[in-house]
Design a protein around this motif. Structure first.
Motif, PDB file in Angstrom:
ATOM      1  N   LYS A  39       0.782  -1.166  -0.033  1.00 28.23           N
ATOM      2  CA  LYS A  39      -0.120  -0.028  -0.028  1.00 28.23           C
ATOM      3  C   LYS A  39       0.818   1.279   0.177  1.00 28.23           C
ATOM      4  O   LYS A  39       2.216   1.254   0.470  1.00 28.23           O
ATOM      5  CB  LYS A  39      -0.921  -0.027   1.234  1.00 28.23           C
ATOM      6  N   ARG A  40       0.264   2.231  -0.461  1.00 28.60           N
ATOM      7  CA  ARG A  40       1.080   3.383  -0.618  1.00 28.60           C
ATOM      8  C   ARG A  40       0.185   4.756  -0.416  1.00 28.60           C
ATOM      9  O   ARG A  40      -0.974   4.593  -0.923  1.00 28.60           O
ATOM     10  CB  ARG A  40       1.737   3.857  -2.039  1.00 28.60           C
ATOM     11  N   TRP A  41       0.435   5.780   0.214  1.00 29.19           N
ATOM     12  CA  TRP A  41      -0.059   7.007   0.399  1.00 29.19           C
ATOM     13  C   TRP A  41       0.986   8.140   0.719  1.00 29.19           C
ATOM     14  O   TRP A  41       2.158   7.912   1.464  1.00 29.19           O
ATOM     15  CB  TRP A  41      -1.049   6.850   1.249  1.00 29.19           C
ATOM     16  N   GLN A  42       0.381   9.311   0.864  1.00 32.87           N
ATOM     17  CA  GLN A  42       1.274  10.548   1.272  1.00 32.87           C
ATOM     18  C   GLN A  42       0.750  10.819   2.736  1.00 32.87           C
ATOM     19  O   GLN A  42      -0.440  10.832   2.946  1.00 32.87           O
ATOM     20  CB  GLN A  42       1.003  11.747   0.377  1.00 32.87           C
ATOM     21  N   LEU A  43       1.960  11.108   3.391  1.00 32.39           N
ATOM     22  CA  LEU A  43       1.536  11.632   4.900  1.00 32.39           C
ATOM     23  C   LEU A  43       2.124  13.263   4.911  1.00 32.39           C
ATOM     24  O   LEU A  43       3.257  13.330   5.020  1.00 32.39           O
ATOM     25  CB  LEU A  43       2.168  10.720   5.887  1.00 32.39           C
ATOM     26  N   GLY A  44       1.220  14.042   4.591  1.00 33.46           N
ATOM     27  CA  GLY A  44       1.875  15.353   4.123  1.00 33.46           C
ATOM     28  C   GLY A  44       2.957  15.322   3.024  1.00 33.46           C
ATOM     29  O   GLY A  44       2.437  14.894   2.148  1.00 33.46           O
ATOM     30  N   GLU A  45       4.014  15.642   2.979  1.00 31.31           N
ATOM     31  CA  GLU A  45       5.013  15.753   2.052  1.00 31.31           C
ATOM     32  C   GLU A  45       5.926  14.319   2.116  1.00 31.31           C
ATOM     33  O   GLU A  45       6.483  14.183   1.242  1.00 31.31           O
ATOM     34  CB  GLU A  45       6.072  16.769   2.013  1.00 31.31           C
ATOM     35  N   ALA A  46       5.551  13.339   3.025  1.00 29.12           N
ATOM     36  CA  ALA A  46       6.468  12.225   3.042  1.00 29.12           C
ATOM     37  C   ALA A  46       5.425  11.078   2.472  1.00 29.12           C
ATOM     38  O   ALA A  46       4.223  11.176   2.355  1.00 29.12           O
ATOM     39  CB  ALA A  46       6.537  11.715   4.478  1.00 29.12           C
ATOM     40  N   GLU A  47       6.342  10.095   1.886  1.00 30.86           N
ATOM     41  CA  GLU A  47       5.559   9.100   1.136  1.00 30.86           C
ATOM     42  C   GLU A  47       5.809   7.668   2.087  1.00 30.86           C
ATOM     43  O   GLU A  47       6.668   7.412   2.780  1.00 30.86           O
ATOM     44  CB  GLU A  47       6.712   8.583  -0.156  1.00 30.86           C
ATOM     45  N   VAL A  48       4.601   7.238   1.952  1.00 34.61           N
ATOM     46  CA  VAL A  48       4.334   5.980   3.059  1.00 34.61           C
ATOM     47  C   VAL A  48       4.152   4.715   2.049  1.00 34.61           C
ATOM     48  O   VAL A  48       3.636   4.640   1.310  1.00 34.61           O
ATOM     49  CB  VAL A  48       3.130   6.093   3.943  1.00 34.61           C
ATOM     50  N   ARG A  49       5.190   3.657   2.481  1.00 29.99           N
ATOM     51  CA  ARG A  49       4.834   2.487   1.676  1.00 29.99           C
ATOM     52  C   ARG A  49       4.756   1.425   2.576  1.00 29.99           C
ATOM     53  O   ARG A  49       5.686   1.143   3.517  1.00 29.99           O
ATOM     54  CB  ARG A  49       6.109   2.229   0.625  1.00 29.99           C
ATOM     55  N   LEU A  50       3.611   0.510   2.547  1.00 35.27           N
ATOM     56  CA  LEU A  50       3.556  -0.489   3.420  1.00 35.27           C
ATOM     57  C   LEU A  50       3.908  -1.830   2.655  1.00 35.27           C
ATOM     58  O   LEU A  50       3.503  -2.194   1.598  1.00 35.27           O
ATOM     59  CB  LEU A  50       1.913  -0.728   4.185  1.00 35.27           C
ATOM     60  N   TYR A 180      12.179  -6.136   3.782  1.00 34.96           N
ATOM     61  CA  TYR A 180      12.519  -4.315   3.677  1.00 34.96           C
ATOM     62  C   TYR A 180      13.791  -4.220   3.008  1.00 34.96           C
ATOM     63  O   TYR A 180      14.301  -3.134   2.440  1.00 34.96           O
ATOM     64  CB  TYR A 180      12.826  -4.129   5.078  1.00 34.96           C
ATOM     65  N   GLY A 181      14.882  -5.333   3.181  1.00 35.35           N
ATOM     66  CA  GLY A 181      16.122  -4.943   2.842  1.00 35.35           C
ATOM     67  C   GLY A 181      16.591  -4.514   1.278  1.00 35.35           C
ATOM     68  O   GLY A 181      16.814  -3.368   1.014  1.00 35.35           O
ATOM     69  N   LYS A 182      15.607  -5.145   0.430  1.00 36.21           N
ATOM     70  CA  LYS A 182      15.832  -4.614  -0.918  1.00 36.21           C
ATOM     71  C   LYS A 182      15.368  -3.561  -1.654  1.00 36.21           C
ATOM     72  O   LYS A 182      15.842  -2.649  -2.122  1.00 36.21           O
ATOM     73  CB  LYS A 182      15.564  -5.830  -2.018  1.00 36.21           C
ATOM     74  N   VAL A 183      13.935  -3.157  -0.565  1.00 33.35           N
ATOM     75  CA  VAL A 183      13.658  -1.999  -0.909  1.00 33.35           C
ATOM     76  C   VAL A 183      14.430  -0.760  -0.453  1.00 33.35           C
ATOM     77  O   VAL A 183      14.593   0.171  -1.115  1.00 33.35           O
ATOM     78  CB  VAL A 183      12.076  -1.793  -0.278  1.00 33.35           C
ATOM     79  N   ILE A 184      15.029  -0.979   0.814  1.00 36.28           N
ATOM     80  CA  ILE A 184      15.941   0.134   1.314  1.00 36.28           C
ATOM     81  C   ILE A 184      16.892   0.444   0.306  1.00 36.28           C
ATOM     82  O   ILE A 184      17.368   1.470   0.121  1.00 36.28           O
ATOM     83  CB  ILE A 184      16.390  -0.153   2.784  1.00 36.28           C
ATOM     84  N   ASP A 185      17.696  -0.714  -0.212  1.00 35.59           N
ATOM     85  CA  ASP A 185      18.857  -0.688  -0.923  1.00 35.59           C
ATOM     86  C   ASP A 185      18.387   0.177  -2.257  1.00 35.59           C
ATOM     87  O   ASP A 185      19.206   0.887  -2.542  1.00 35.59           O
ATOM     88  CB  ASP A 185      19.258  -1.951  -1.299  1.00 35.59           C
ATOM     89  N   SER A 186      17.486  -0.100  -2.755  1.00 34.99           N
ATOM     90  CA  SER A 186      16.866   0.525  -4.081  1.00 34.99           C
ATOM     91  C   SER A 186      16.800   2.189  -3.790  1.00 34.99           C
ATOM     92  O   SER A 186      16.642   2.920  -4.843  1.00 34.99           O
ATOM     93  CB  SER A 186      15.637   0.095  -4.669  1.00 34.99           C
ATOM     94  N   LEU A 187      16.352   2.537  -2.720  1.00 33.82           N
ATOM     95  CA  LEU A 187      16.113   3.946  -2.361  1.00 33.82           C
ATOM     96  C   LEU A 187      17.635   4.597  -2.201  1.00 33.82           C
ATOM     97  O   LEU A 187      17.583   5.868  -2.228  1.00 33.82           O
ATOM     98  CB  LEU A 187      15.322   4.243  -1.061  1.00 33.82           C
ATOM     99  N   GLU A 188      18.592   3.729  -1.928  1.00 32.15           N
ATOM    100  CA  GLU A 188      20.072   4.533  -1.791  1.00 32.15           C
ATOM    101  C   GLU A 188      19.849   5.740  -0.740  1.00 32.15           C
ATOM    102  O   GLU A 188      19.980   6.934  -1.247  1.00 32.15           O
ATOM    103  CB  GLU A 188      20.516   4.923  -2.796  1.00 32.15           C
ATOM    104  N   PRO A 189      19.436   5.539   0.355  1.00 33.86           N
ATOM    105  CA  PRO A 189      19.232   6.467   1.571  1.00 33.86           C
ATOM    106  C   PRO A 189      20.671   7.097   1.993  1.00 33.86           C
ATOM    107  O   PRO A 189      21.661   6.556   1.855  1.00 33.86           O
ATOM    108  CB  PRO A 189      18.397   5.896   2.586  1.00 33.86           C
ATOM    109  N   ASP A 190      20.778   8.218   2.432  1.00 36.54           N
ATOM    110  CA  ASP A 190      21.650   8.959   2.980  1.00 36.54           C
ATOM    111  C   ASP A 190      21.524   8.725   4.721  1.00 36.54           C
ATOM    112  O   ASP A 190      22.502   8.526   5.438  1.00 36.54           O
ATOM    113  CB  ASP A 190      21.716  10.480   2.850  1.00 36.54           C
TER     114      ASP A 190
END
Length: 508
Positions: A39-50, A180-190
């Motif tokens: 699931k996805r939605w916006q929380l203000g300017e933040a993106e939520v992904r379940l 969660y792991g592959k999703v985090i890696d794809s986002l390349e967070p700082d």
């Protein structure tokens, strides 16, 4: 930003994501979907992904193996035992119908022919029943894990593997990582903001993987509770020791730690040998809400309870579990004949709520008990303000002693008089401020005394909130500035420059 729940109902995480995005950070909040669909939605300017989190490792490896020595007659793990028992029932039912049909046809020979299979079916049913019962007994023992062998193997893995023993004791922790792991890696967070202990390990491993690709990722650990002091929410005897080992293993990878109280900050620093004392970010309510939030009508608490403005109403809002002590509010109703009680909880139809409802029926007070669902976090204060008393009846558990919990701030901003059990931090605060009454935890008579004291002079307690500065720091806006500074320092930036550099930063 990582959390191990469905986001809805977790006010701290929602406020963190929304305020970080409003400050200019690029925020992706990853949570756990309650279904098999993302699931996805916006929380203000933040993106939520379940994310869908499959749980094949919820069962430990030994639960898939036969136990020839401990239960030689048990069926192999799986659905076979239930199938065999049901098959025997079907066979005997079929033979019984054939016997009835033979009788209706007047066939004595037909009845005689059915005698051998009926005897065999009865004998086989008994045999299957023995094996079925042994299978069930084995499953119960494997869940209880109280035998000498079970205690030995638990101690063995802890002694030989140390903190890495969680891999044997609770492999279900891998299910979170693999989702969660592959999703985090794809986002390349700082920067990764990991909420609570299960996400700590997920964030730490993502940080390590990024380092092998030449990327530096900072990890902020947000410790909501003191893990050794919680009442385990999983009854398996290996669960709690596994979570504690898991937290200890990965705590060293946190670049910054934040938590919910000064007392817990000291305890975490001591337990994990942290170089710096964790920062404190209180889970306080918003002082201001956005125009679109303000436009949403706030439900009327008293209307939902079906009562008028002058009927005494005590409210409890938050997590519902036996250690939260909600039963005392129900038990008190016969002694408080005018009082109504409202529970505002995430799951109004949970087993615990059903137990309290049944108890209210036994006491003859069902019409004065009201169980309601959560409202959005930005409506909580306004929603609760219609009550006369805010109750926090939690029991004495180590984790309950050390923090001003979310509902403490929500009740305060709703300007509710308190009735709180004598847990250390909240009991001392209420005594110091005079915003309510403290009672001895689990003591029904003392609880009734405290409620009656508040009802006798509610203005005395409400007037405390007019004290200059009392509520100023108990706002999320003040806490968001602290969180913003933690992010900036972790990334080596001056906090005042965050909005200017935020486009290049991702909080996943």
């Amino acid at each position: 930003m990582l959390v191990d729940n469905g986001v809805n109902g977790d006010s701290r995480v929602q406020k963190e994501a929304r305020s970080a995005a409003a400050a200019g950070w690029d925020v992706v909040l990853l949570g756990k979907s309650p279904t098999k669909r993302e699931k996805r939605w916006q929380l203000g300017e933040a993106e939520v992904r379940l994310l869908h989190v499959p749980t094949p490792m919820h069962r430990r490896r030994h639960e898939y193996r036969r136990a020839f020595l401990r239960a030689p007659l048990a069926y192999r793990p799986g659905p076979l035992a239930a199938y065999r028992k049901q098959r025997m029932k079907a066979w005997r039912t079929e033979l019984n119908i054939r016997l009835i049909q033979a009788g209706r046809n007047g066939s004595s020979l037909g009845k005689l022919r059915l005698l051998p299979p009926r005897v065999l079916a009865k004998a086989m049913s008994g045999w299957v029943g023995v094996r079925f019962n042994q299978t069930n007994a084995l499953e119960r023992r494997r869940k209880d894990m109280q035998s000498s062998l079970d205690r030995f193997t638990t101690a063995f893995w802890l002694r030989t593997m140390g903190d890495r023993a969680w891999r044997r004791l609770d492999p279900a922790l891998w299910d979170m990582e693999l989702a969660y792991g592959k999703v985090i890696d794809s986002l390349e967070p700082d920067l990764i903001h990991a909420n609570d202990f299960r996400m700590l390990g997920v964030g730490a491993r993502a940080k390590l993987r990024a380092s092998t690709r030449g990327r530096q990722v900072k990890l902020v650990w947000d410790a909501h509770e003191y893990l050794p002091g919680i009442k385990p929410w999983n009854s398996h005897p290996r669960w709690h020791v596994a979570q504690c080992a898991y937290e200890r293993e990965f705590s060293e990878y946190a670049d910054a730690v934040i938590t919910v109280s000064e007392t817990l900050a000291d305890m975490l620093a001591d337990r994990h040998g942290l170089k710096e004392k964790p920062g404190v970010v209180l889970n306080a309510p918003d002082a201001e809400i956005s125009p679109e939030q303000a436009a949403e009508p706030v439900p009327d608490l008293r209307e939902l309870c079906g009562i008028g403005p002058k009927v005494p109403l005590a409210v409890y809002s938050g997590a519902a579990a036996p250690q939260r002590g909600l039963d005392i509010m129900v038990e008190s109703l016969p002694q408080l004949p005018e009082m109504h009680v409202a529970f505002v909880v995430l799951r109004p139809t949970s087993d615990y709520m059903k137990q309290l409802t049944a108890r209210a029926a036994e006491l003859g007070v069902s019409e004065r008990l009201h169980i309601l669902p959560y409202v959005p976090h930005y409506q909580v204060v306004s929603f609760l303000s219609a009550a006369d008393i805010g109750v926090i009846p939690i029991h004495h558990w180590p984790n309950h002693e050390i923090a001003l919990i979310t509902k403490f701030f929500e009740y305060s901003h709703a300007r509710l008089p308190f009735v709180v059990s004598d847990v250390k931090t909240m009991g001392e605060m209420v005594t110091r401020t005079g915003q309510g009454e403290v009672f001895t935890a689990e003591d029904l008579a003392d609880y009734v005394r405290a409620v009656q004291a508040v009802l006798a002079d509610p203005k005395k307690y409400r007037d405390v909130y007019d004290t200059a500065g009392l509520l100023d720091e108990w706002t999320w806006e003040a806490q968001a500035e602290i969180l913003d500074g933690v992010y900036a320092r972790a990334l080596g930036n001056d906090a005042r420059k965050v909005p200017a550099v935020a486009d290049s930063q991702v909080v996943a």
